[in-house]
Design a protein around this motif. Sequence first.
Motif, mmCIF file in Angstrom:
data_model
loop_
_atom_site.group_PDB
_atom_site.id
_atom_site.type_symbol
_atom_site.label_atom_id
_atom_site.label_comp_id
_atom_site.label_asym_id
_atom_site.label_seq_id
_atom_site.Cartn_x
_atom_site.Cartn_y
_atom_site.Cartn_z
ATOM 1 N N ILE A 9 0.840 -1.204 0.000
ATOM 2 C CA ILE A 9 0.000 0.000 0.000
ATOM 3 C C ILE A 9 0.867 1.243 0.000
ATOM 4 O O ILE A 9 0.627 2.195 -0.738
ATOM 5 N N SER A 10 1.931 1.232 0.810
ATOM 6 C CA SER A 10 2.842 2.373 0.874
ATOM 7 C C SER A 10 3.476 2.642 -0.480
ATOM 8 O O SER A 10 3.584 3.792 -0.913
ATOM 9 N N ALA A 11 3.902 1.582 -1.182
ATOM 10 C CA ALA A 11 4.529 1.753 -2.496
ATOM 11 C C ALA A 11 3.555 2.366 -3.485
ATOM 12 O O ALA A 11 3.935 3.170 -4.330
ATOM 13 N N ARG A 12 2.262 1.985 -3.393
ATOM 14 C CA ARG A 12 1.273 2.519 -4.327
ATOM 15 C C ARG A 12 1.000 3.997 -4.076
ATOM 16 O O ARG A 12 0.563 4.712 -4.965
ATOM 17 N N LEU A 13 1.243 4.457 -2.860
ATOM 18 C CA LEU A 13 1.020 5.867 -2.538
ATOM 19 C C LEU A 13 2.162 6.761 -3.009
ATOM 20 O O LEU A 13 1.999 7.963 -3.123
ATOM 21 N N LEU A 14 3.318 6.174 -3.259
ATOM 22 C CA LEU A 14 4.476 6.954 -3.696
ATOM 23 C C LEU A 14 4.424 7.193 -5.199
ATOM 24 O O LEU A 14 4.086 6.309 -5.968
ATOM 25 N N ASP A 15 4.775 8.397 -5.616
ATOM 26 C CA ASP A 15 4.843 8.736 -7.031
ATOM 27 C C ASP A 15 6.272 8.470 -7.502
ATOM 28 O O ASP A 15 7.197 9.179 -7.090
ATOM 29 N N PRO A 16 6.486 7.466 -8.363
ATOM 30 C CA PRO A 16 7.849 7.151 -8.809
ATOM 31 C C PRO A 16 8.568 8.343 -9.431
ATOM 32 O O PRO A 16 9.789 8.431 -9.368
ATOM 33 N N SER A 34 29.616 -1.010 -24.146
ATOM 34 C CA SER A 34 28.341 -0.340 -24.413
ATOM 35 C C SER A 34 28.156 0.882 -23.525
ATOM 36 O O SER A 34 28.654 0.929 -22.393
ATOM 37 N N GLU A 35 27.421 1.843 -24.040
ATOM 38 C CA GLU A 35 26.960 2.955 -23.213
ATOM 39 C C GLU A 35 25.906 2.441 -22.248
ATOM 40 O O GLU A 35 25.168 1.504 -22.561
ATOM 41 N N TRP A 36 25.831 3.052 -21.080
ATOM 42 C CA TRP A 36 24.785 2.678 -20.120
ATOM 43 C C TRP A 36 24.368 3.883 -19.312
ATOM 44 O O TRP A 36 25.094 4.852 -19.177
ATOM 45 N N ILE A 37 23.133 3.780 -18.811
ATOM 46 C CA ILE A 37 22.550 4.813 -17.961
ATOM 47 C C ILE A 37 21.973 4.109 -16.742
ATOM 48 O O ILE A 37 21.227 3.135 -16.868
ATOM 49 N N GLU A 38 22.314 4.611 -15.564
ATOM 50 C CA GLU A 38 21.846 4.007 -14.316
ATOM 51 C C GLU A 38 20.779 4.893 -13.678
ATOM 52 O O GLU A 38 20.963 6.101 -13.559
ATOM 53 N N LEU A 39 19.672 4.267 -13.288
ATOM 54 C CA LEU A 39 18.618 4.955 -12.544
ATOM 55 C C LEU A 39 18.687 4.517 -11.087
ATOM 56 O O LEU A 39 19.119 3.402 -10.775
ATOM 57 N N TYR A 40 18.231 5.399 -10.188
ATOM 58 C CA TYR A 40 18.253 5.099 -8.756
ATOM 59 C C TYR A 40 16.897 5.390 -8.141
ATOM 60 O O TYR A 40 16.282 6.425 -8.419
ATOM 61 N N ASN A 41 16.396 4.456 -7.328
ATOM 62 C CA ASN A 41 15.157 4.630 -6.564
ATOM 63 C C ASN A 41 15.535 5.105 -5.168
ATOM 64 O O ASN A 41 16.050 4.343 -4.354
ATOM 65 N N ALA A 42 15.296 6.380 -4.890
ATOM 66 C CA ALA A 42 15.687 6.971 -3.612
ATOM 67 C C ALA A 42 14.645 6.787 -2.517
ATOM 68 O O ALA A 42 14.805 7.310 -1.423
ATOM 69 N N SER A 43 13.573 6.040 -2.787
ATOM 70 C CA SER A 43 12.536 5.843 -1.771
ATOM 71 C C SER A 43 12.839 4.607 -0.925
ATOM 72 O O SER A 43 13.737 3.825 -1.230
ATOM 73 N N SER A 44 12.045 4.422 0.116
ATOM 74 C CA SER A 44 12.204 3.265 0.998
ATOM 75 C C SER A 44 11.267 2.120 0.604
ATOM 76 O O SER A 44 11.104 1.164 1.354
ATOM 77 N N SER A 45 10.652 2.208 -0.601
ATOM 78 C CA SER A 45 9.769 1.158 -1.113
ATOM 79 C C SER A 45 10.179 0.797 -2.531
ATOM 80 O O SER A 45 10.713 1.633 -3.267
ATOM 81 N N SER A 46 9.916 -0.446 -2.941
ATOM 82 C CA SER A 46 10.139 -0.810 -4.343
ATOM 83 C C SER A 46 9.114 -0.072 -5.195
ATOM 84 O O SER A 46 7.965 0.113 -4.786
ATOM 85 N N LEU A 47 9.521 0.372 -6.368
ATOM 86 C CA LEU A 47 8.647 1.141 -7.250
ATOM 87 C C LEU A 47 8.639 0.511 -8.641
ATOM 88 O O LEU A 47 9.678 0.136 -9.171
ATOM 89 N N ARG A 48 7.438 0.411 -9.214
ATOM 90 C CA ARG A 48 7.256 -0.152 -10.548
ATOM 91 C C ARG A 48 7.112 0.979 -11.558
ATOM 92 O O ARG A 48 6.329 1.904 -11.354
ATOM 93 N N ILE A 49 7.883 0.914 -12.634
ATOM 94 C CA ILE A 49 7.717 1.854 -13.748
ATOM 95 C C ILE A 49 7.455 1.044 -15.005
ATOM 96 O O ILE A 49 7.986 -0.052 -15.186
ATOM 97 N N SER A 50 6.618 1.577 -15.877
ATOM 98 C CA SER A 50 6.258 0.859 -17.090
ATOM 99 C C SER A 50 6.129 1.848 -18.243
ATOM 100 O O SER A 50 5.428 2.851 -18.133
ATOM 101 N N GLY A 51 6.818 1.560 -19.335
ATOM 102 C CA GLY A 51 6.739 2.405 -20.505
ATOM 103 C C GLY A 51 7.437 3.739 -20.370
ATOM 104 O O GLY A 51 7.173 4.667 -21.141
#
Length: 198
Positions: A9-16, A34-51
């Motif tokens: 529930i907490s993860a769903r309340l967070l805006d990625p 290869s070139e690469w780009i790293e993203l970081y999730n700075a929250s205390s919950s797992s976050l799902r991103i799509s598209g």
Amino acid sequence: SSSPISEDISARLLDPREYIFINEFVSYPDDGKSEWIELYNASSSSLRISGWRLRDGKGQIAIVSSTIEAEAYLLVELEKNVLNNDGDLIRLEDERAVLVDQVAYGEWNHEAGLTPMPAPLRAYSLGRFGDYRGSEYVRNAFKVTSISTPKTKNEISQETEKSAFKHSARDNGDNTSEAVQSSSPKEPKTIAKDTLGK
């Protein structure tokens, strides 16, 4: 301790869009790399991103769909090297093409209000150092480092440390290529844990 249900529930309340940042990238790799780009999730919950989309100054370079664990990293490896060595823009957008984060480097000067970071040398990376505070990512600084750290805490190499800059701007484009993504297990925090306030 919290239950899996309360964590979900907490993860769903967070805006990625407030907690996921461009954290480090290699735009001028060694031959055969290869070139690469790293993203970081700075929250205390797992976050799902799509598209979500990564763009350079010319257009789309990757589509990103993944779950990023709390305080962990997602490595996006580009299938072909498209970032300009001498300067470019890297822009992260959500599935509706809304700006999430971006950084320009080197000789990129095509956007009003955008201050480019230093361009990395061959095999060096440009990494973010500073506090992540929700949507206030413009206060974070990127520095060139000879110590590339994909999926782990950024490290600055003293002999290549550069001045810090602020950044903010916009970009457009629509060329597409595929990308390979790999997420990391939880690593030590790169920076201070973010807050909910805007």
